[in-house]
Write a protein that holds these residues in place. Sequence first.
Motif, PDB file in Angstrom:
ATOM      1  N   LEU A   1      46.815  20.550  68.258  1.00 36.46           N
ATOM      2  CA  LEU A   1      47.190  21.769  67.545  1.00 36.46           C
ATOM      3  C   LEU A   1      47.395  21.499  66.060  1.00 36.46           C
ATOM      4  N   THR A   2      48.038  20.391  65.767  1.00 33.91           N
ATOM      5  CA  THR A   2      48.300  20.040  64.373  1.00 33.91           C
ATOM      6  C   THR A   2      47.007  19.767  63.612  1.00 33.91           C
ATOM      7  N   SER A   3      46.066  19.105  64.255  1.00 34.53           N
ATOM      8  CA  SER A   3      44.805  18.788  63.577  1.00 34.53           C
ATOM      9  C   SER A   3      44.062  20.055  63.187  1.00 34.53           C
ATOM     10  N   ARG A   4      44.129  21.081  64.041  1.00 29.72           N
ATOM     11  CA  ARG A   4      43.466  22.342  63.720  1.00 29.72           C
ATOM     12  C   ARG A   4      44.178  23.070  62.572  1.00 29.72           C
ATOM     13  N   ALA A   5      45.488  22.978  62.579  1.00 27.03           N
ATOM     14  CA  ALA A   5      46.230  23.581  61.466  1.00 27.03           C
ATOM     15  C   ALA A   5      45.928  22.848  60.161  1.00 27.03           C
ATOM     16  N   MET A   6      45.822  21.529  60.236  1.00 28.86           N
ATOM     17  CA  MET A   6      45.494  20.756  59.047  1.00 28.86           C
ATOM     18  C   MET A   6      44.100  21.107  58.531  1.00 28.86           C
ATOM     19  N   GLN A   7      43.153  21.301  59.442  1.00 29.14           N
ATOM     20  CA  GLN A   7      41.807  21.668  58.999  1.00 29.14           C
ATOM     21  C   GLN A   7      41.813  23.015  58.289  1.00 29.14           C
ATOM     22  N   LYS A   8      42.526  23.983  58.847  1.00 30.75           N
ATOM     23  CA  LYS A   8      42.596  25.304  58.209  1.00 30.75           C
ATOM     24  C   LYS A   8      43.221  25.224  56.823  1.00 30.75           C
ATOM     25  N   ALA A   9      44.153  24.276  56.661  1.00 32.67           N
ATOM     26  CA  ALA A   9      44.812  24.112  55.369  1.00 32.67           C
ATOM     27  C   ALA A   9      44.013  23.243  54.406  1.00 32.67           C
ATOM     28  N   GLY A  10      42.911  22.680  54.879  1.00 33.04           N
ATOM     29  CA  GLY A  10      42.099  21.814  54.032  1.00 33.04           C
ATOM     30  C   GLY A  10      42.642  20.413  53.884  1.00 33.04           C
ATOM     31  N   THR A  11      43.572  20.033  54.757  1.00 34.17           N
ATOM     32  CA  THR A  11      44.174  18.696  54.663  1.00 34.17           C
ATOM     33  C   THR A  11      43.820  17.803  55.843  1.00 34.17           C
ATOM     34  N   GLY A  12      43.063  18.345  56.802  1.00 30.30           N
ATOM     35  CA  GLY A  12      42.622  17.571  57.967  1.00 30.30           C
ATOM     36  C   GLY A  12      41.128  17.696  58.138  1.00 30.30           C
ATOM     37  N   PHE A  13      40.522  16.706  58.783  1.00 28.69           N
ATOM     38  CA  PHE A  13      39.062  16.635  58.756  1.00 28.69           C
ATOM     39  C   PHE A  13      38.440  16.306  60.117  1.00 28.69           C
ATOM     40  N   TYR A  14      39.172  16.573  61.196  1.00 33.25           N
ATOM     41  CA  TYR A  14      38.631  16.235  62.515  1.00 33.25           C
ATOM     42  C   TYR A  14      39.344  17.075  63.562  1.00 33.25           C
ATOM     43  N   THR A  15      38.559  17.739  64.431  1.00 35.17           N
ATOM     44  CA  THR A  15      39.195  18.627  65.412  1.00 35.17           C
ATOM     45  C   THR A  15      38.628  18.484  66.817  1.00 35.17           C
ATOM     46  N   ILE A  16      37.880  17.403  67.105  1.00 32.97           N
ATOM     47  CA  ILE A  16      37.518  17.179  68.506  1.00 32.97           C
ATOM     48  C   ILE A  16      38.781  16.714  69.216  1.00 32.97           C
ATOM     49  N   GLY A  17      39.288  17.557  70.088  1.00 32.63           N
ATOM     50  CA  GLY A  17      40.588  17.290  70.672  1.00 32.63           C
ATOM     51  C   GLY A  17      40.516  16.705  72.065  1.00 32.63           C
ATOM     52  N   SER A  18      41.691  16.423  72.600  1.00 35.53           N
ATOM     53  CA  SER A  18      41.832  15.822  73.932  1.00 35.53           C
ATOM     54  C   SER A  18      42.448  16.788  74.926  1.00 35.53           C
ATOM     55  N   SER A  19      42.615  18.031  74.537  1.00 34.48           N
ATOM     56  CA  SER A  19      43.274  18.996  75.405  1.00 34.48           C
ATOM     57  C   SER A  19      42.454  19.236  76.669  1.00 34.48           C
ATOM     58  N   GLY A  20      43.120  19.094  77.793  1.00 36.19           N
ATOM     59  CA  GLY A  20      42.473  19.145  79.093  1.00 36.19           C
ATOM     60  C   GLY A  20      42.242  17.768  79.685  1.00 36.19           C
TER      61      GLY A  20
END
Length: 729
Positions: free
Chosen positions: A50-69
């Motif tokens: 969840l945090t990685s997606r929020a970081m991407q939207k804010a332009g401060t994160g660069f990866y969103t392939i997650g492990s959920s599931g």
Amino acid sequence: MDRAQIVHDNFLRRVAANDLPPGSPPAPGLTAPEAVSLYRAQCLSRALDLTSRAMQKAGTGFYTIGSSGHEGMAAVAHALRPTDIAFLHYRDAAFQIARADQVPGQNIAWDMALSFACSSEDPTSGGRHKVLGSKELFIPPQTSTIASHLPKAVGAAFSLGLAKRNPPDHRSLPEDGIAMASFGDASLNHSTAQGALNTAGWTAVQHTPLPLLFVCEDNGIGISVKTPDGWVEASMRHRPGLEYFAASGLDLFETYAVARQAADYVRSRRRPAFLHLKTVRLYGHAGADMPTTYLSKAEVEADEANDPLLHSVRLLNDFGALSPDNALAIYQETLTRTNAIAAEAVKRPHLHTAADVMASLIPPEQNCTPTNGPDPQARAALFGADLKMAEEPQPMARQINLALHDLMLEHNEIVAMGEDVGRKGGVYGVTQKLQSRFGPDRVIDTLLDEQSILGLAIGLAHNGFVPIPEIQFLAYLHNAEDQLRGEAATLPFFSNGQFTNPMVVRIAGLGYQKGFGGHFHNDNSLAVLRDIPGLILACPSTGPDAAMMLRECVRLAREEHRVVVFLEPIALYPMRDLYAEKDAGWLAPYPAPDRRIGLGEIGQHGKGTDLAIVTYGNGHYLSRQAQKALSEQGIDTRVIDIRWLAPLPEDTILAAAADCKAVLIVDECRARGNLSEELMTLFASRSSVLADRLAAEMSFIATGPAYAATMPSADTIAAAAKALVERSK
């Protein structure tokens, strides 16, 4: 709507209402504190997604392939030891988090937040990529998306038994350890995965120790393409040499119980096993991917209803380990803490310059046990009558063979491998007698699969060996070159120099074979090797050069941990004569074992200033013939043998040709995408000397009388040289 937000809201609502999915009671094996600890790892994995997606939207994160599931992988980590080397699927954050809990001194949430932010303080890659991995956790980082890490996992597992029988100086894996490799159900269909599974089974049925646990995380879909129901089980349950285990990755307790059973089987039997773990994929593949564009809303909601965290809450409650209210509190506290950590991580420094990014391409040197060359008495005993023969002039194939003997005698950690290298001694006899003298543990006959040959080498390097794999023909490399490009050469880059893949890959190649020609056995293209960052490409042209350069290649791998490709011109293997039949002009005695040709050291023949011919491999041999013909016409030349084709020794080449009136580049490889282009650019940009080139035609190579028709010859070299000299006047 944002599916991540929907899953989050569903979790809050359903746990608060005690609306939990049904399932089996908790399987035995975990204690209550262990189960709660694994749930915390699952929550942290989810929070980081969840945090990685929020970081991407804010332009401060660069990866969103997650492990959920896929949070059930936390239980797989708990079933293994933290010293069991693990090659992870990119959805395995929960595994790394749970393993970090097994090792004191870890700050995994902070480390992963730095990775999402691509901070230069990221302890894994130094800000180069978001990768799972850790030196302390025995998790080599990688970016494998098509199970291309499976061949090296096979190699690492093989190394465990080999190290027990023949321990290298720098063994890093424990004797009773196992290797684990995880991957997705879609990747199972890739040729790389199938080759690795086949190699594991092929090895196991021969009763060779191979303690490897494959973990297939089956979420039923690869980006948008579904895996047929029952496909993974149908294709793997009865695979020869592999023991099949299955569990629901939604059930923390069942996953642990079955993973522990599988790991115990692998550890005690020293045989490979396949753990089929059923999971779900939440949120879609990555980032902006919307699963409802290719799946029905009902299918997406069915997976969301099977959220493994919801199953964990029910199981923990049934086990009496944690109430739903406390489970919900842990989830919310974890998310709050992760957001706070990420807010600080995004403030940390980043890489900025090319030099920053490239700093890890070349790994740090390793302290090696010093040697003074092979022991003379042991050498005399090993070679026997061959030692006297070595004093006579020998062709290239024989000199490489002698050099391999000396190197393997001097360095016990060297292991040679490849198709036909052992009993047969290679299709050209280059590895003759090595297996009979050093044994099958050090000269390994492999199955016919170049991906597995290179994977074996990469895996052995993870455990302190210096592998010398052989690819039988250059044309055979192309179905496996990603093992060099995507795995071996990238490892120091993505691990900030913490992991390396030292090796010397011997490849027989190039053209001019008369009797065994054609496209598949003559390949005159080096483009696939020359543009791999950090890779060293060597190409000898004479027997003594081959021996002395091979020694340098081994030194580069052993001491500097470099990935080196040693390209051996097949047509020059048996070459004896230079100018006339039986003149023995291309033969020379085998050089003493302490003599080397250093990286970047070129060869020069002649001192003429009318023209410099810059070439390599077969081009050197033909240019020497052309040099004689040109001399008879009053044209004074020198022939510069490059030897080291990547990285190109630019300054040395320019200096060697600086006092010449013109330069002719002779490239036996095709004109497009090969060395002559780089050399022409070099002379055009950094020299005022008139330069031109003669290269092979844009054609495949024919069999029969026209075997050399598309490539430079002594006559065409002489003609091109003469024309260039006329232009330079």
